[in-house]
Design an enzyme around this catalytic site. Structure first.
Site, PDB file in Angstrom:
ATOM      1  N   LEU A 103       0.665  -1.228   0.044  1.00  0.00           N
ATOM      2  CA  LEU A 103       0.043   0.055   0.150  1.00  0.00           C
ATOM      3  C   LEU A 103       0.830   1.376   0.054  1.00  0.00           C
ATOM      4  O   LEU A 103       1.647   1.269   0.735  1.00  0.00           O
ATOM      5  CB  LEU A 103      -1.001   0.009   1.233  1.00  0.00           C
ATOM      6  CG  LEU A 103      -1.944   1.081   1.130  1.00  0.00           C
ATOM      7  CD1 LEU A 103      -3.139   0.678   0.291  1.00  0.00           C
ATOM      8  CD2 LEU A 103      -2.714   0.632   2.775  1.00  0.00           C
ATOM      9  N   ASP A 104       0.824   2.138  -0.815  1.00  0.00           N
ATOM     10  CA  ASP A 104       1.558   3.282  -1.158  1.00  0.00           C
ATOM     11  C   ASP A 104       1.812   4.131   0.499  1.00  0.00           C
ATOM     12  O   ASP A 104       0.555   4.054   1.050  1.00  0.00           O
ATOM     13  CB  ASP A 104       1.224   4.291  -2.138  1.00  0.00           C
ATOM     14  CG  ASP A 104       1.133   3.739  -3.525  1.00  0.00           C
ATOM     15  OD1 ASP A 104       1.872   2.920  -3.784  1.00  0.00           O
ATOM     16  OD2 ASP A 104       0.654   4.005  -4.394  1.00  0.00           O
ATOM     17  N   ALA A 105       2.729   4.901   0.531  1.00  0.00           N
ATOM     18  CA  ALA A 105       2.854   5.444   1.702  1.00  0.00           C
ATOM     19  C   ALA A 105       1.906   6.538   1.800  1.00  0.00           C
ATOM     20  O   ALA A 105       1.487   6.750   2.952  1.00  0.00           O
ATOM     21  CB  ALA A 105       4.271   5.992   1.871  1.00  0.00           C
TER      22      ALA A 105
END
Length: 204
Positions: A45-47
């Protein structure tokens, strides 16, 4: 079948989906929350995205969640996101998202999408830090979007492609596991029974 387990974690905004910081930014890593070095992330999951992150030390569970449908005996593992976008989606834009859009790395698979009022979201939203960018004269709205693949930054690119820039992205569920009432930065360990393992396509 040996007992399997996984961890459901409500990943805060700004936290990387990895244990080592190999970039030159100020993002926090998972090492601030977990000390078990055997854990692996099942679906990054992207930052800059929030919500459900699954971790497990069981390779079979990881494979069942992250690999394409063919690796799971034909079972598609959907991922559902709560997406705040700039603008109000038209029926035509929703149809485009449902049918799949053509991105640089290929056409996306058919998705499920509906537009909802914030009050009808399945969770009570928490304040994001930093807050989303808003333009005074441009309304925002929420979509509930389910996809069945994992192209890089796929949801953001899909909504942008149809003219709905993504402002906030929260993953609500993965492969039938839901964020539920987990607070930001909280996690819970789930033990999988044989029936749940079979649903995931884990048969050995």
């Amino acid at each position: 079948m040996a007992t399997s387990s996984l961890i459901l974690f409500n990943k805060p905004y700004g936290v990387q989906s990895q244990f080592r910081d190999d970039s030159n930014n100020d993002h926090t890593t998972l090492s601030q929350y977990f000390t078990d070095k055997s854990l692996r992330v099942a679906g990054r999951l992207d930052a800059t995205s929030e919500g459900l992150l699954i971790l497990t030390s069981d390779g079979r569970v990881n494979k069942a969640i992250t690999h394409p449908p063919k690796a799971n005996h034909g079972q598609k593992q959907g991922k559902t996101y709560l997406v705040q976008v700039e603008g109000i989606a038209t029926p035509e834009q929703l149809i485009q998202l449902e049918k799949g859009v053509v991105l640089k790395d290929g056409k996306t698979l058919p998705a499920k999408v509906k537009q909802v009022a914030e009050i009808d979201l399945p969770i009570e939203l928490w304040p994001r830090n930093p807050p989303i960018r808003e333009r005074k004269n441009v309304p925002t709205s929420w979509l509930i979007l389910t996809i069945y693949e994992g192209k890089n930054r796929q949801v953001r690119r899909m909504t942008a492609h149809v003219g709905l820039p993504c402002l906030r992205l929260i993953r609500w569920s993965v492969a039938g596991f839901e964020l539920g009432s987990l607070g930001v930065g909280e996690f819970v360990r789930i033990h999988l029974n044989s029936e749940r393992c079979q649903q995931l396509g884990i048969t050995d």
